[in-house]
Each structure stands twice: as structure tokens, then as C-alpha cells.
Scaffold this motif. Structure first.
Motif, PDB file in Angstrom:
ATOM      1  N   UNK A  79      21.826 -80.038  47.225  1.00 31.41           N
ATOM      2  CA  UNK A  79      20.549 -79.674  46.605  1.00 31.41           C
ATOM      3  C   UNK A  79      19.520 -80.787  46.779  1.00 31.41           C
ATOM      4  N   UNK A  80      18.307 -80.419  47.223  1.00 33.14           N
ATOM      5  CA  UNK A  80      17.271 -81.397  47.499  1.00 33.14           C
ATOM      6  C   UNK A  80      16.295 -81.568  46.334  1.00 33.14           C
ATOM      7  N   UNK A  81      16.492 -80.820  45.271  1.00 33.05           N
ATOM      8  CA  UNK A  81      15.638 -80.965  44.105  1.00 33.05           C
ATOM      9  C   UNK A  81      16.315 -81.787  43.022  1.00 33.05           C
ATOM     10  N   UNK A  82      15.930 -81.552  41.768  1.00 29.96           N
ATOM     11  CA  UNK A  82      16.491 -82.294  40.646  1.00 29.96           C
ATOM     12  C   UNK A  82      17.870 -81.761  40.286  1.00 29.96           C
ATOM     13  N   UNK A  83      18.749 -82.665  39.838  1.00 28.58           N
ATOM     14  CA  UNK A  83      20.123 -82.267  39.529  1.00 28.58           C
ATOM     15  C   UNK A  83      20.752 -83.254  38.564  1.00 28.58           C
ATOM     16  N   UNK A 125      25.475 -88.668  41.923  1.00 26.77           N
ATOM     17  CA  UNK A 125      24.108 -89.154  41.705  1.00 26.77           C
ATOM     18  C   UNK A 125      23.325 -88.081  40.956  1.00 26.77           C
ATOM     19  N   UNK A 126      22.788 -88.451  39.824  1.00 24.64           N
ATOM     20  CA  UNK A 126      21.989 -87.499  39.037  1.00 24.64           C
ATOM     21  C   UNK A 126      20.648 -88.109  38.703  1.00 24.64           C
ATOM     22  N   UNK A 127      19.659 -87.255  38.536  1.00 24.89           N
ATOM     23  CA  UNK A 127      18.332 -87.692  38.160  1.00 24.89           C
ATOM     24  C   UNK A 127      18.229 -87.694  36.642  1.00 24.89           C
ATOM     25  N   UNK A 128      17.636 -88.749  36.083  1.00 19.59           N
ATOM     26  CA  UNK A 128      17.587 -88.928  34.629  1.00 19.59           C
ATOM     27  C   UNK A 128      16.157 -89.217  34.209  1.00 19.59           C
ATOM     28  N   UNK A 187      18.062 -96.947  29.006  1.00 19.49           N
ATOM     29  CA  UNK A 187      19.143 -97.133  28.035  1.00 19.49           C
ATOM     30  C   UNK A 187      20.507 -97.310  28.689  1.00 19.49           C
ATOM     31  N   UNK A 188      20.636 -96.923  29.940  1.00 15.33           N
ATOM     32  CA  UNK A 188      21.951 -96.969  30.596  1.00 15.33           C
ATOM     33  C   UNK A 188      22.381 -98.413  30.850  1.00 15.33           C
ATOM     34  N   UNK A 189      23.564 -98.787  30.356  1.00 11.50           N
ATOM     35  CA  UNK A 189      24.104-100.142  30.527  1.00 11.50           C
ATOM     36  C   UNK A 189      25.434-100.139  31.264  1.00 11.50           C
ATOM     37  N   UNK A 190      25.811 -99.008  31.846  1.00 13.00           N
ATOM     38  CA  UNK A 190      27.095 -98.900  32.514  1.00 13.00           C
ATOM     39  C   UNK A 190      27.126 -99.572  33.875  1.00 13.00           C
ATOM     40  N   UNK A 191      28.249 -99.466  34.565  1.00 13.50           N
ATOM     41  CA  UNK A 191      28.425-100.137  35.858  1.00 13.50           C
ATOM     42  C   UNK A 191      27.855 -99.372  37.053  1.00 13.50           C
ATOM     43  N   UNK A 192      27.325 -98.163  36.820  1.00 13.42           N
ATOM     44  CA  UNK A 192      26.784 -97.376  37.911  1.00 13.42           C
ATOM     45  C   UNK A 192      25.559 -98.007  38.548  1.00 13.42           C
ATOM     46  N   UNK A 193      25.101 -97.420  39.630  1.00 16.84           N
ATOM     47  CA  UNK A 193      23.943 -97.939  40.372  1.00 16.84           C
ATOM     48  C   UNK A 193      22.679 -97.222  39.942  1.00 16.84           C
ATOM     49  N   UNK A 194      21.668 -97.987  39.512  1.00 18.37           N
ATOM     50  CA  UNK A 194      20.389 -97.425  39.099  1.00 18.37           C
ATOM     51  C   UNK A 194      19.383 -97.540  40.243  1.00 18.37           C
ATOM     52  N   UNK A 195      18.504 -96.544  40.355  1.00 17.94           N
ATOM     53  CA  UNK A 195      17.497 -96.587  41.412  1.00 17.94           C
ATOM     54  C   UNK A 195      16.514 -95.446  41.291  1.00 17.94           C
ATOM     55  N   UNK A 196      15.769 -95.196  42.364  1.00 18.56           N
ATOM     56  CA  UNK A 196      14.822 -94.089  42.433  1.00 18.56           C
ATOM     57  C   UNK A 196      15.050 -93.333  43.725  1.00 18.56           C
ATOM     58  N   UNK A 197      14.890 -92.003  43.656  1.00 14.20           N
ATOM     59  CA  UNK A 197      15.045 -91.214  44.869  1.00 14.20           C
ATOM     60  C   UNK A 197      13.695 -91.028  45.549  1.00 14.20           C
ATOM     61  N   UNK A 198      13.677 -90.269  46.640  1.00 14.84           N
ATOM     62  CA  UNK A 198      12.446 -90.093  47.406  1.00 14.84           C
ATOM     63  C   UNK A 198      11.407 -89.272  46.671  1.00 14.84           C
ATOM     64  N   UNK A 199      11.821 -88.616  45.578  1.00 16.42           N
ATOM     65  CA  UNK A 199      10.863 -87.866  44.768  1.00 16.42           C
ATOM     66  C   UNK A 199      10.179 -88.761  43.739  1.00 16.42           C
ATOM     67  N   UNK A 200      10.649 -90.017  43.648  1.00 16.32           N
ATOM     68  CA  UNK A 200      10.109 -90.926  42.653  1.00 16.32           C
ATOM     69  C   UNK A 200      10.799 -90.816  41.313  1.00 16.32           C
ATOM     70  N   UNK A 217      13.927 -91.284  38.530  1.00 16.35           N
ATOM     71  CA  UNK A 217      14.966 -92.256  38.207  1.00 16.35           C
ATOM     72  C   UNK A 217      16.334 -91.632  38.460  1.00 16.35           C
ATOM     73  N   UNK A 218      17.232 -92.406  39.051  1.00 14.57           N
ATOM     74  CA  UNK A 218      18.574 -91.905  39.332  1.00 14.57           C
ATOM     75  C   UNK A 218      19.631 -92.907  38.874  1.00 14.57           C
ATOM     76  N   UNK A 219      20.806 -92.363  38.547  1.00 12.31           N
ATOM     77  CA  UNK A 219      21.988 -93.185  38.279  1.00 12.31           C
ATOM     78  C   UNK A 219      23.131 -92.595  39.092  1.00 12.31           C
TER      79      UNK A 219
END
Length: 495
Positions: free
Chosen positions: A217-221, A291-294, A301-314, A316-318
Motif C-alpha cells: 500500500x502506497x498510502x497511509x497504514x 512500518x506504520x505512519x503515526x 512519545x515513542x521511546x522504544x527501540x524501533x526506527x523513527x523517521x518520515x516517509x515520502x509523504x512527509x 511520521x513513521x515508526x
């Protein structure tokens, strides 16, 4: 930001004119806002997410001035030079959802954007007639940053806006056009803008899908853990990545082949996950990374060991990474199944096909009756605040027969209307020949400056750029800009 600055020429001009020197000053300027579908998708989702929370958070955009200026008559002629002209309003609109603003034009709405400090802002605007039915008219200072060679971020138009609702969708700005002098010199004689927007965007109900569809899926998930019973868990416990358990305390470890063993998922860092083996075993990989968009709040608020970033839509992702932990069941244990969920977007079509568009007029005599619309919100200079900005307001009357000047904004020739609307109404249209039954007219100005002419601490006049031949040239250039859908018929991002 790179920009395109080209003089507008008509088909009938001679070859000599077409070969004018490159140093000739253009009369219009254009800037891209959000032309790419991926970026436009992200901008629309930004404003609509969490039931329009960002829309409700926005405040009116107000220029930084110490006091309301006074408008002074220049005594100039009562009509701009040039041949008068106009283009009629759009009347063949599609049926649309009902609005509480039934006594107002469907074309009226707010433009939302992030200002230079990242604050959520809005101005007023209207849909107007154009060749591609995709054009919005507003004030230039509601698109182009004051004193900077740039445009505002995440710029969208919401027709019929009411209390955080977008009854006819969100229309993301693709390309903006204004007067060259406003863009270059902050000359408010050209304080107007025409913005070509993408097709309307709305959020449809979310949908549960398979993991395969989720990954593609190329949209939000996002992933929703759904609690199931022990019997349901036994049917899918070997589908590592979809089903897991969670218990209380510290249960005893067990081998993965023990008849009573159940598997917990343990979130780990990417480095730990990458080192783990694949298969069924203690400490092995638990499915593939998710990978999910948040929301921005969840991201912070996320403090877990996962990877935080941004996707091409701008957005926030974890990205989460899990390993297996096989244990013997304990009391109070709960069982879960991953519900792979996608956000579905809906293409609403071209702006003019949905809400219609007001006509546009230029080189008209001053001293005519107009109806000005907008969403006033700011207090008067004396602190009184009669407007909320929640619903559009209007005022009507005849414009002054002489143009006015406002030294604060380098204005030499504005038209003026007696009106008490305050800031927030910036960019709202001034409509000639407004037909109350058809709710249409001809845009012959947009609110630019608010003035306290009698010095009593109350706004009593508003002014607009005079829609002359230069405005007609800019409008004519903007109306040929083509745009389209930003999502597919399936509801995902259009590449």
C-alpha cells in the motif's frame, strides 16, 4: 526557491514583440506550491488527520503591523485604463453534501498553510471560473511570504469550511501566480493571487487488508492489535508475525515445539533484529519489520527501540522490529492478531465541478456595488472581538470612486470599501453583480488591507488591489495550468 518569470504575450502580438529583450520586466510571477502527487497527498492528510485537528488549531494570518493604517484618497480616475472584460461564473456544479452555510456561496472557503515560523494559519478565498476548473483567488500575502522569495508550506483550500469540517474536501495548491511587483518588492498594489489546485481529496473509512496488501500500500497504514481467544490463537500461532500472546509477570521459557508453548513478540532494535536468525526458535525473527505512519504526538512519545523517521509523504513513521519469545502459558494471558489497516483516500474531482466558480471581472469602473465575503476573526485595534472566524461573514456597498494609497504597504492605487470585517477576511472576494438566488457574481477584488480611517480603534474600511489589465494577464496565465487527481480510484497515492 527557483521561479519562472515570463512576460505574458497574446497570440496576436507581432514577432518583434515576441523577441523583446530578456531584460524586459515581466508583469507576473509563478511559484510551485505542492505540484507532486505524493507531497500533495501528505499536505491534504496533514490537515484532515485526527478529524481535522490541524484545521481547528489554525489561527488567522495577520501581517505584522503596529497599528491599523489609514487609507488616503489619491484623487485618481474612477476606472483603470484598459478594455473592460469579464468571464462568467460556473453554474453547472455537481450535487454536493449539504452545508450549514446554505445562505452563502459554496465557493467561499478558507486557505490553510504553515507560515514562516511553522504556525498553522488561514486566510479567506474563493473558487473562480477557469479553463480547467481548478483555480482559487485569494490575497497574494496569503500565498507568498511577506519580505521573502518563497511561498507558504502545506497550502490547501477548503471550500465551505465550517468548524473544522471540510464538507467538499481539501484542494491542495499546486502552482501560485501573482503580480511580479508583489513577489519581488512586496508592493501591495498587486496583493492578489490565483492558485491552481489539485483535485479534491477526502478521507474514506479505513480498511483492513492482508499483510501482502499492507506492505504494497502506497498510502497511509498502521497496525491494530485485535484481541482474540485461545482457540483462535491456536489456529494461527505458527503464522509468525500475525499472532502473538502477552501475559503477566515472567513466565517460564519453553522450547518452540513444546505442545503448550505460546509465542510472545519482543520489540528490539534494528541491529538486534538483523543479527537474529530466520525460522521458528527462541530469539529468532518474529515476522518482517512493520512500518506504520503515526501522529506527531505518537512519534514524540515513542521511546522504544524501533526506527523513527518520515516517509515520502512527509508523515511520521515508526518501523518496528520483533523477535520471538516462546513461553509456557500463564494465568491472565491475552492473545492478539494483527489487523493490517490502511487509510483510504477519495478523489472528489476538479474544484469547479464540485462547488462551481465565481466569475472574474477587470478594468471595471470604481464606485460600483460589491459584496465582500470572508472569515473575519481578529479583534479590532481597541481589543473588541465581534468575530470568531468560524463562519463566513459579508458586507456590501459601493466602492469609493477614487483610488486610495497606503504607505505602510507601498500601496498607491487600491480600491476601498466601507466594512468592519477584521483580519481573517484577508483574501476574501469582492463580488460585482452578486446574485443572491444563484449565489454567484464576478470577483473584482480580494481583501488586502484593513484600516481604521476615523482613528477610533475600530476597523471601518478594507481595501483591495484594483483588478486591471495586469490582473487579467495573471489570471489568464493561471487558468491554463492543468492539474489532476492525487490518488488512484483504489484510494492510494498516485505515482
Amino acid at each position: 526557491m527557483k521561479r519562472l518569470l515570463i512576460p505574458l504575450v497574446s497570440a496576436g502580438l507581432s514577432a518583434a514583440v515576441l523577441s523583446a529583450p530578456a531584460t524586459a520586466q515581466p508583469n507576473w510571477a509563478s511559484d510551485p506550491l505542492t505540484p507532486k502527487p505524493a507531497d500533495a497527498y501528505g499536505a491534504a492528510y496533514f490537515w484532515l488527520d485526527a478529524n481535522g485537528a490541524a484545521l481547528r488549531k489554525a489561527t488567522q494570518y495577520t501581517l505584522d503591523t503596529k497599528a491599523a493604517p489609514k487609507l488616503v484618497s489619491t484623487g485618481s480616475k474612477s476606472a483603470p485604463s484598459g478594455k473592460p472584460g469579464m468571464t462568467g461564473p460556473t453554474t453547472n456544479t455537481k450535487a454536493a453534501t449539504s452545508s450549514k452555510n446554505v445562505n452563502l456561496p459554496k465557493t467561499i472557503g478558507k486557505v490553510f498553510f504553515l507560515d514562516e515560523k511553522g504556525r498553522y494559519r488561514w486566510c479567506s478565498a474563493t473558487s473562480i471560473q477557469s479553463r480547467n476548473r481548478n483555480l482559487v483567488a485569494t490575497a497574494g500575502h496569503c500565498v507568498f511570504q511577506h519580505g521573502k522569495d518563497d511561498v507558504f508550506d502545506k497550502w490547501v483550500f477548503v471550500p465551505g469550511y465550517y468548524q473544522g469540517k471540510a464538507p467538499w474536501g481539501v484542494y491542495v495548491g499546486a502552482y501560485a501566480y501573482t503580480a511580479y511587483d508583489l513577489d519581488t518588492y512586496d508592493d501591495y498594489d498587486g496583493d492578489f493571487a490565483f492558485v491552481a489546485v489539485h483535485n479534491g481529496f477526502a478521507l474514506a473509512p479505513e480498511r483492513a487488508v492482508s499483510r501482502k496488501e499492507f506492505d504494497a500500500w502506497r498510502g497511509d497504514k498502521w497496525v491494530k492489535p485485535q484481541e482474540i481467544n485461545a482457540q483462535e490463537y491456536l489456529k494461527c500461532k505458527l503464522d509468525l508475525g500475525d499472532c502473538w500472546t502477552q501475559g503477566q509477570g515472567a513466565p517460564s521459557l519453553a522450547g518452540p515445539d513444546h505442545p503448550d508453548a505460546v509465542v510472545e513478540r519482543v520489540e528490539v532494535s534494528k541491529a538486534v533484529y538483523d543479527r537474529a536468525r530466520t525460522g521458528k526458535g527462541q530469539g529468532y525473527k518474529f515476522g518482517t519489520p512493520v512500518t506504520e505512519q503515526v501522529t506527531a504526538r505518537e512519534y514524540a512519545a515513542y521511546k522504544g527501540p524501533g526506527t523513527k523517521g518520515k516517509d515520502k509523504l512527509g508523515n511520521y513513521t515508526i518501523t518496528h522490529y520483533y523477535t520471538q519469545k516462546w513461553v509456557k502459558p500463564d494465568s491472565g494471558r491475552k492473545y492478539y492478531h494483527a489487523q493490517w489497516t490502511v487509510g483510504v483516500a477519495k478523489d472528489l474531482g476538479a474544484l469547479g465541478d464540485v462547488v462551481g466558480g465565481q466569475g472574474v471581472a477587470w478594468n471595471q469602473p470604481l464606485g460600483q456595488s460589491v459584496t465582500a465575503f470572508g472569515y473575519p476573526s481578529a479583534p479590532h485595534p481597541d481589543g473588541d472581538k465581534p468575530y470568531t472566524g468560524v463562519t463566513p461573514k459579508w458586507c456590501s456597498g459601493k466602492t469609493y470612486t477614487k483610488s486610495v494609497q497606503v504607505n505602510t504597504f507601498k500601496v498607491e492605487t487600491h480600491q476601498m470599501l466601507k466594512c468592519s470585517m477584521t483580519a481573517g477576511a484577508d483574501g476574501g472576494p469582492w463580488l460585482l453583480k452578486y446574485n443572491n438566488s444563484k449565489r454567484t457574481g464576478y470577483v473584482n477584488g480580494v481583501t488586502s488591507v484593513f484600516a481604521d480611517n476615523d482613528g477610533n480603534g475600530r476597523i471601518d474600511h478594507i481595501s483591495s488591489a484594483i483588478f486591471d489589465s495586469e490582473v487579467a494577464d495573471v489570471y489568464n496565465k493561471a487558468q491554463y495550468k492543468d492539474t489532476g487527481a492525487i490518488v488512484t480510484p483504489k484510494g492510494e497515492l498516485l505515482q
